[in-house]
Design an enzyme around this catalytic site. Structure first.
Site, PDB file in Angstrom:
ATOM      1  N   ARG A 102      -2.057  -4.976  -7.657  1.00  0.00           N
ATOM      2  CA  ARG A 102      -0.999  -4.320  -6.866  1.00  0.00           C
ATOM      3  C   ARG A 102      -1.603  -3.061  -6.271  1.00  0.00           C
ATOM      4  NH1 ARG A 102       5.233  -3.068  -8.356  1.00  0.00           N
ATOM      5  NH2 ARG A 102       5.244  -5.265  -7.783  1.00  0.00           N
ATOM      6  N   HIS A 120       4.418  -9.304  -0.453  1.00  0.00           N
ATOM      7  CA  HIS A 120       4.740  -9.443  -1.881  1.00  0.00           C
ATOM      8  C   HIS A 120       5.021 -10.935  -2.138  1.00  0.00           C
ATOM      9  CE1 HIS A 120       5.741  -8.443  -5.854  1.00  0.00           C
ATOM     10  NE2 HIS A 120       6.827  -7.723  -5.710  1.00  0.00           N
ATOM     11  N   GLN A 148       6.909 -12.301  -5.352  1.00  0.00           N
ATOM     12  CA  GLN A 148       8.352 -12.091  -5.333  1.00  0.00           C
ATOM     13  C   GLN A 148       9.038 -13.097  -4.411  1.00  0.00           C
ATOM     14  OE1 GLN A 148      10.326  -9.374  -6.927  1.00  0.00           O
ATOM     15  NE2 GLN A 148      11.894 -10.848  -6.363  1.00  0.00           N
ATOM     16  N   ASP A 178      16.269  -4.844   0.023  1.00  0.00           N
ATOM     17  CA  ASP A 178      15.159  -4.206  -0.693  1.00  0.00           C
ATOM     18  C   ASP A 178      15.331  -2.703  -0.498  1.00  0.00           C
ATOM     19  OD1 ASP A 178      12.713  -3.567  -1.878  1.00  0.00           O
ATOM     20  OD2 ASP A 178      11.492  -4.285  -0.204  1.00  0.00           O
ATOM     21  N   CYS A 206      14.968  -7.733  -4.806  1.00  0.00           N
ATOM     22  CA  CYS A 206      13.749  -7.866  -5.624  1.00  0.00           C
ATOM     23  C   CYS A 206      13.751  -6.886  -6.784  1.00  0.00           C
ATOM     24  CB  CYS A 206      12.520  -7.667  -4.746  1.00  0.00           C
ATOM     25  SG  CYS A 206      12.517  -6.122  -3.822  1.00  0.00           S
ATOM     26  N   ARG A 223      10.807 -14.200 -12.228  1.00  0.00           N
ATOM     27  CA  ARG A 223       9.451 -13.676 -12.000  1.00  0.00           C
ATOM     28  C   ARG A 223       8.506 -14.216 -13.069  1.00  0.00           C
ATOM     29  NH1 ARG A 223       8.940  -9.015  -9.273  1.00  0.00           N
ATOM     30  NH2 ARG A 223       6.837  -9.762  -8.889  1.00  0.00           N
TER      31      ARG A 223
END
Ligand code: CP
Ligand code: NVA
Length: 302
Positions: free
Chosen positions: A103, A130, A133, A221, A261, A289
């Site tokens: 990340r 991402h 996700q 988001d 998310c 996830r």
């Protein structure tokens, strides 16, 4: 054979359907005897330059459940934080580890690790994408509806974010209708809108009502993504009309479901009453996830 997950483009619809089957299989089998352990004897590094709750914990737990050893590294406490190059880091870590989940800020750093290293690399979020996700989100929809094709998702908020980019690509790949409602200042990249990875569509409008009409899912988001904190005040002001509140929810299909998310900034991009309502599936989404990350590693390492 798919070696890396760098942008999400590595998976076409056929590969993605197999990935979702793996996620469903691993979810159903979790905690039962004789589960697959493709990471037995393997060590997977997690290099994080940004904060994380869900991604870090679900990957660490998932790696352990697949028989491997997770090794968390705060990037700032490694020599990368003092300027060691990506090519040198990739070549060294490839001698120790069997895979890396990263990340970070720059997408080019993730791609550099893949170019210079010799082990699978997984993008756990960059400024641009991402994919873990977005794949989890589509799996969550598939689980609920048994299909993705023709499903409409309305995305309200920062249309230029990593989530908007990854959802646009994943929804198009899966044959969905993805409509981003965002102001001009945070409009989606034209290149992402023009890309054609499948039978689905991705459009941009400045009018939330247009996106919400007939939507099966509403997605939002944070308005201030990690790394953009200096723009916070301006973003809050400009994105205000794109808040997901009950008024927005009522403009979509009656049985619409709301996704995020997470982490949520309650009261900004989403209100408490929506987050905690029967419309919200954010915690099922968060749980997935784990199953999706296990499926990604299972696919790369089996
Ligand atoms: N959604 C997500 O990636 O959460 P974290 O930042 O907590 O990992
Ligand atoms: N767009 C957000 C996603 C967090 C999971 C960010 O980059 O901060």
């Amino acid at each position: 054979m798919i070696k890396h997950l760098l942008t999400g483009r590595e998976f076409d619809l056929n590969a993605f359907e197999k990935l979702m089957d793996a996620a469903a299989m691993l979810k159903a089998g979790r905690g039962k005897a004789n589960q697959p352990r493709p990471l037995e004897g393997k060590s997977i590094g997690l290099i994080f330059s940004k904060a994380s709750t869900r991604t870090r914990v679900s990957f660490e737990v998932g790696i352990h459940e697949l028989g491997g050893q997770p090794l968390y590294m705060d990037a700032g406490k490694t020599q990368m934080g003092r300027g060691e190059s990506i090519p040198d880091t990739a070549r060294v870590l490839s001698r120790f580890l069997h895979g890396i989940v990263i990340r970070t800020f720059k997408q080019s750093d993730v791609e550099g690790l893949a170019e210079w290293g010799s082990i699978p690399i997984v993008n756990a979020l960059t400024d641009d994408y991402h994919p873990c996700q977005a794949f989890c989100d589509l799996f969550t929809i598939q689980e609920r509806l048994g299909k993705l094709e023709g499903v409409k998702m309305a995305y309200l908020g920062d249309g230029a974010s990593n989530m908007a980019n990854s959802l646009a690509m994943a929804c198009k790949m899966a044959g969905m209708q993805f409509v981003i409602a965002a102001p001009e200042e945070f409009r989606p990249s034209q290149a992402i809108l023009d890309e054609n990875p499948g039978k689905g569509t991705a459009e941009w409008t400045t009018n939330p009502d247009e996106a919400l009409k007939d939507a099966d899912f509403i997605y939002t988001d944070v308005w201030v993504s990690m790394g953009f904190e200096s723009e916070a005040a301006e973003r809050m002001r400009i994105l205000e009309p794109y808040r997901v509140d009950m008024n927005a929810v009522r403009k979509a299909k009656k049985d619409v479901r709301v996704m995020h998310c997470l982490p949520a900034h309650r009261g900004d991009e989403i209100t408490d009453d929506v987050m905690d309502s029967e419309y919200s599936i954010v915690f099922d989404e968060a749980e997935n996830r784990l199953h999706m990350h296990k499926a990604i590693l299972y696919t790369l390492f089996s």
